[in-house]
Design a protein around this motif. Structure first.
Motif, PDB file in Angstrom:
ATOM      1  N   ILE A 126       0.846  -1.191   0.000  1.00 51.90           N
ATOM      2  CA  ILE A 126       0.000   0.000   0.000  1.00 51.90           C
ATOM      3  C   ILE A 126       0.881   1.241   0.000  1.00 51.90           C
ATOM      4  CG2 ILE A 126      -1.787   1.296   1.226  1.00 51.90           C
ATOM      5  CD1 ILE A 126      -2.770  -1.299   2.424  1.00 51.90           C
ATOM      6  N   LEU A 127       0.482   2.224  -0.809  1.00 50.35           N
ATOM      7  CA  LEU A 127       1.154   3.519  -0.894  1.00 50.35           C
ATOM      8  C   LEU A 127       0.229   4.581  -0.314  1.00 50.35           C
ATOM      9  CD1 LEU A 127       2.200   3.278  -4.674  1.00 50.35           C
ATOM     10  CD2 LEU A 127       3.402   2.286  -2.697  1.00 50.35           C
ATOM     11  N   PHE A 128       0.765   5.458   0.511  1.00 50.84           N
ATOM     12  CA  PHE A 128      -0.001   6.575   1.058  1.00 50.84           C
ATOM     13  C   PHE A 128       0.652   7.880   0.635  1.00 50.84           C
ATOM     14  CE2 PHE A 128      -1.262   3.207   3.971  1.00 50.84           C
ATOM     15  CZ  PHE A 128      -2.629   3.454   4.151  1.00 50.84           C
ATOM     16  N   GLY A 129      -0.152   8.806   0.128  1.00 54.88           N
ATOM     17  CA  GLY A 129       0.365  10.095  -0.281  1.00 54.88           C
ATOM     18  C   GLY A 129       0.604  11.024   0.896  1.00 54.88           C
ATOM     19  N   ARG A 130       1.346  12.095   0.637  1.00 55.84           N
ATOM     20  CA  ARG A 130       1.520  13.142   1.644  1.00 55.84           C
ATOM     21  C   ARG A 130       0.163  13.716   2.033  1.00 55.84           C
ATOM     22  NH1 ARG A 130       5.823  14.502  -2.003  1.00 55.84           N
ATOM     23  NH2 ARG A 130       4.280  15.649  -3.207  1.00 55.84           N
ATOM     24  N   SER A 131       0.055  14.200   3.269  1.00 57.58           N
ATOM     25  CA  SER A 131      -1.215  14.773   3.703  1.00 57.58           C
ATOM     26  C   SER A 131      -0.987  15.792   4.791  1.00 57.58           C
ATOM     27  CB  SER A 131      -2.149  13.671   4.218  1.00 57.58           C
ATOM     28  OG  SER A 131      -3.346  14.233   4.738  1.00 57.58           O
ATOM     29  N   ASP A 132      -1.762  16.896   4.757  1.00 58.46           N
ATOM     30  CA  ASP A 132      -1.746  17.818   5.884  1.00 58.46           C
ATOM     31  C   ASP A 132      -2.953  17.561   6.775  1.00 58.46           C
ATOM     32  OD1 ASP A 132      -3.718  18.782   4.236  1.00 58.46           O
ATOM     33  OD2 ASP A 132      -2.931  20.823   4.092  1.00 58.46           O
ATOM     34  N   ALA A 133      -3.639  16.441   6.539  1.00 65.46           N
ATOM     35  CA  ALA A 133      -4.670  15.961   7.464  1.00 65.46           C
ATOM     36  C   ALA A 133      -3.969  15.015   8.447  1.00 65.46           C
ATOM     37  CB  ALA A 133      -5.795  15.268   6.707  1.00 65.46           C
ATOM     38  N   ASN A 134      -4.434  13.783   8.561  1.00 73.64           N
ATOM     39  CA  ASN A 134      -3.777  12.798   9.442  1.00 73.64           C
ATOM     40  C   ASN A 134      -3.620  13.313  10.873  1.00 73.64           C
ATOM     41  OD1 ASN A 134      -3.438  10.956   7.335  1.00 73.64           O
ATOM     42  ND2 ASN A 134      -1.397  11.694   6.820  1.00 73.64           N
ATOM     43  N   HIS A 135      -4.572  14.139  11.329  1.00 77.64           N
ATOM     44  CA  HIS A 135      -4.447  14.730  12.657  1.00 77.64           C
ATOM     45  C   HIS A 135      -4.582  13.658  13.735  1.00 77.64           C
ATOM     46  CE1 HIS A 135      -4.551  18.588  10.717  1.00 77.64           C
ATOM     47  NE2 HIS A 135      -5.759  18.364  10.228  1.00 77.64           N
ATOM     48  N   PRO A 136      -3.646  13.601  14.686  1.00 74.66           N
ATOM     49  CA  PRO A 136      -3.708  12.569  15.709  1.00 74.66           C
ATOM     50  C   PRO A 136      -4.902  12.751  16.636  1.00 74.66           C
ATOM     51  CG  PRO A 136      -1.990  14.166  16.227  1.00 74.66           C
ATOM     52  CD  PRO A 136      -2.480  14.498  14.858  1.00 74.66           C
ATOM     53  N   VAL A 137      -5.431  11.647  17.120  1.00 75.81           N
ATOM     54  CA  VAL A 137      -6.474  11.654  18.131  1.00 75.81           C
ATOM     55  C   VAL A 137      -5.855  11.090  19.405  1.00 75.81           C
ATOM     56  CG1 VAL A 137      -8.729  10.755  18.792  1.00 75.81           C
ATOM     57  CG2 VAL A 137      -8.292  11.395  16.404  1.00 75.81           C
ATOM     58  N   GLU A 138      -5.840  11.908  20.463  1.00 73.35           N
ATOM     59  CA  GLU A 138      -5.108  11.585  21.690  1.00 73.35           C
ATOM     60  C   GLU A 138      -3.655  11.259  21.316  1.00 73.35           C
ATOM     61  OE1 GLU A 138      -7.349   8.652  23.848  1.00 73.35           O
ATOM     62  OE2 GLU A 138      -9.132   9.933  23.938  1.00 73.35           O
ATOM     63  N   ASP A 139      -3.165  10.066  21.639  1.00 71.78           N
ATOM     64  CA  ASP A 139      -1.780   9.724  21.303  1.00 71.78           C
ATOM     65  C   ASP A 139      -1.713   8.737  20.144  1.00 71.78           C
ATOM     66  OD1 ASP A 139      -2.850   7.600  22.658  1.00 71.78           O
ATOM     67  OD2 ASP A 139      -1.078   7.189  23.875  1.00 71.78           O
ATOM     68  N   TYR A 140      -2.735   8.754  19.279  1.00 75.76           N
ATOM     69  CA  TYR A 140      -2.800   7.833  18.146  1.00 75.76           C
ATOM     70  C   TYR A 140      -2.367   8.588  16.890  1.00 75.76           C
ATOM     71  CZ  TYR A 140      -4.694   4.065  15.200  1.00 75.76           C
ATOM     72  OH  TYR A 140      -4.846   3.021  14.304  1.00 75.76           O
ATOM     73  N   PHE A 141      -1.130   8.321  16.450  1.00 74.21           N
ATOM     74  CA  PHE A 141      -0.527   9.074  15.362  1.00 74.21           C
ATOM     75  C   PHE A 141      -0.603   8.307  14.044  1.00 74.21           C
ATOM     76  CE2 PHE A 141       1.325  10.710  19.236  1.00 74.21           C
ATOM     77  CZ  PHE A 141       1.294  12.085  19.033  1.00 74.21           C
ATOM     78  N   ILE A 142      -0.319   9.016  12.939  1.00 75.35           N
ATOM     79  CA  ILE A 142      -0.444   8.401  11.617  1.00 75.35           C
ATOM     80  C   ILE A 142       0.520   7.226  11.460  1.00 75.35           C
ATOM     81  CG2 ILE A 142       1.178  10.002  10.508  1.00 75.35           C
ATOM     82  CD1 ILE A 142      -2.015   8.364   9.021  1.00 75.35           C
ATOM     83  N   GLU A 143       1.710   7.308  12.070  1.00 78.05           N
ATOM     84  CA  GLU A 143       2.649   6.188  11.993  1.00 78.05           C
ATOM     85  C   GLU A 143       2.082   4.944  12.676  1.00 78.05           C
ATOM     86  OE1 GLU A 143       4.742   9.947  11.313  1.00 78.05           O
ATOM     87  OE2 GLU A 143       3.439   9.253  12.955  1.00 78.05           O
ATOM     88  N   ASP A 144       1.247   5.148  13.700  1.00 78.01           N
ATOM     89  CA  ASP A 144       0.582   4.017  14.349  1.00 78.01           C
ATOM     90  C   ASP A 144      -0.387   3.340  13.395  1.00 78.01           C
ATOM     91  OD1 ASP A 144       1.842   4.522  16.858  1.00 78.01           O
ATOM     92  OD2 ASP A 144       0.361   6.095  17.249  1.00 78.01           O
ATOM     93  N   VAL A 145      -1.122   4.143  12.639  1.00 80.13           N
ATOM     94  CA  VAL A 145      -2.072   3.599  11.663  1.00 80.13           C
ATOM     95  C   VAL A 145      -1.342   2.739  10.636  1.00 80.13           C
ATOM     96  CG1 VAL A 145      -3.789   4.158   9.886  1.00 80.13           C
ATOM     97  CG2 VAL A 145      -3.616   5.574  11.944  1.00 80.13           C
ATOM     98  N   TYR A 146      -0.271   3.283  10.081  1.00 80.97           N
ATOM     99  CA  TYR A 146       0.476   2.565   9.052  1.00 80.97           C
ATOM    100  C   TYR A 146       1.112   1.293   9.614  1.00 80.97           C
ATOM    101  CZ  TYR A 146       0.191   7.006   6.444  1.00 80.97           C
ATOM    102  OH  TYR A 146      -0.233   8.134   5.800  1.00 80.97           O
ATOM    103  N   THR A 147       1.671   1.373  10.805  1.00 80.34           N
ATOM    104  CA  THR A 147       2.334   0.207  11.403  1.00 80.34           C
ATOM    105  C   THR A 147       1.329  -0.903  11.687  1.00 80.34           C
ATOM    106  OG1 THR A 147       4.056   1.594  12.378  1.00 80.34           O
ATOM    107  CG2 THR A 147       3.734  -0.594  13.336  1.00 80.34           C
ATOM    108  N   GLU A 148       0.193  -0.562  12.256  1.00 75.94           N
ATOM    109  CA  GLU A 148      -0.833  -1.570  12.550  1.00 75.94           C
ATOM    110  C   GLU A 148      -1.317  -2.249  11.279  1.00 75.94           C
ATOM    111  OE1 GLU A 148      -2.733   0.421  16.611  1.00 75.94           O
ATOM    112  OE2 GLU A 148      -3.801   0.588  14.705  1.00 75.94           O
ATOM    113  N   LEU A 149      -1.539  -1.464  10.233  1.00 78.04           N
ATOM    114  CA  LEU A 149      -2.030  -2.032   8.983  1.00 78.04           C
ATOM    115  C   LEU A 149      -0.987  -2.955   8.354  1.00 78.04           C
ATOM    116  CD1 LEU A 149      -4.453  -1.969   6.998  1.00 78.04           C
ATOM    117  CD2 LEU A 149      -3.249  -0.143   5.770  1.00 78.04           C
TER     118      LEU A 149
END
Length: 339
Positions: free
Chosen positions: A270-293
């Protein structure tokens, strides 16, 4: 089998607005794009929907669908490039005549074209192009990454074309500060990976703006299983996504829904583009999303690639067979126009 259109020199571009049209105060800016395309040797035909915008759409769903259907069936129009994205393209899907769509390129991103692009490729096997929209082609010149759209769409069936990660990207839009190439490329591009520093992926490309294409799940326009069976003989798929507005938790929900719907079966990466969204919720960051997936699917993930609302963009062809490499912050995408 994938059916690839071909961009001829001196082609006629049809501009229609299946999502948002152009507000009156921006008509001159849009006209600059048309004039620039004509200087490049193209002919430009604009539909009525381009010039109007009310209630978050260019016009009624029926008018937008009719204009798009007519341009797709018009043998004098060679490719379609909407002015830009929007919000409510989904309203026209049930009005599209998929059985009568001629083989021609559709180029764009965000709502206007991405929902349209993926739906058309899944339903018909016609390759579609995710890349720049026409409003961003109004400059005196284009950066090297953006300019590749013409070479990519002029690739013949059976041939291949390689694109490279950009040197710099645009952090924010500055319409009040126009530049000769439209974009203000100030930030260093860095393609990043999950789990390993060096990644190589091979498969058929599918994707788009995840905010939008997730709404195809469970509809007749998002049958990925049938597409695999009917058009690519169950070859592996490389998904590419870009996030316009979603928080990390909303993105995570969308990706889990795709997984549960079977979209990630036989997925090679999977490829993910750059984004100025991806706003973290509490301590859940975009790198967490990618790592879990990546851990769940046991596949490589490359992120912050040249795709989406932080230009420039590589031109990605839905349906093409791709080889994607990433190492040391740089990347290449080799696309084979294999039927």
């Amino acid at each position: 089998m994938i059916k690839y259109p071909f961009l001829e020199k001196g082609a006629t571009i049809g501009v229609t607005a299946p999502s948002s049209g152009v507000d009156e105060e921006l008509h001159n800016m849009f006209k600059q794009s048309c004039e620039r395309m004509e200087k490049e040797g193209y002919k430009v035909v604009c539909g009525e929907t381009v010039w109007t915008q009310e209630k978050a759409k260019s016009s009624s769903a029926q008018k937008r669908a009719n204009e798009f259907n007519n341009m797709m069936q018009d043998e004098n129009i060679d490719l379609i490039i909407p002015p830009w994205g929007g919000e409510l393209l989904i309203e026209i899907l049930e009005e599209l005549d998929f059985e009568k769509l001629n083989k021609k390129w559709i180029l764009g991103y965000s709502d206007t074209s991405l929902l349209l692009l993926l739906a058309i490729t899944l339903k018909t096997g016609i390759a579609t192009a995710h890349g720049t929209n026409i409003i961003d082609l109004r400059g005196e010149f284009s950066d090297e990454t953006t300019a590749m759209w013409q070479k990519v769409l002029s690739t013949e069936i059976g041939n291949s074309i390689t694109q490279y990660s950009s040197d710099k990207y645009q952090k924010e839009w500055q319409h009040s500060n126009p530049s000769p190439c439209v974009f203000h490329l100030t930030e260093e591009t860095q393609w990043k990976t999950i789990s390993t520093d060096k990644v190589k992926i091979r498969g058929r490309l599918l994707g788009g703006c995840i905010d939008i294409i997730r709404h195809l799940i469970g509809t007749p326009f998002g049958n990925v299983h049938e597409f695999r069976k009917n058009h690519i003989e169950n070859e592996p798929v490389i998904w590419y996504f870009e996030n316009c507005d979603l928080t990390t938790t909303d993105l995570r929900r969308s990706l889990v829904q795709m997984k549960l719907a079977g979209w990630f079966e036989n997925c090679s990466g999977i490829l993910f583009g750059r984004s100025d969204a991806n706003h973290p919720v509490e301590d859940y960051f975009i790198e967490d999303v990618y790592t879990e997936l990546s851990n769940e699917l046991q596949i490589p993930i490359i992120y912050d690639i040249d795709c989406g609302h932080l230009p420039p963009q590589i031109t990605l062809i839905n349906g093409a067979l791709a080889e994607v490499k990433a190492e040391n912050g740089k990347g290449t995408i080799l696309q084979h126009f294999k039927e």
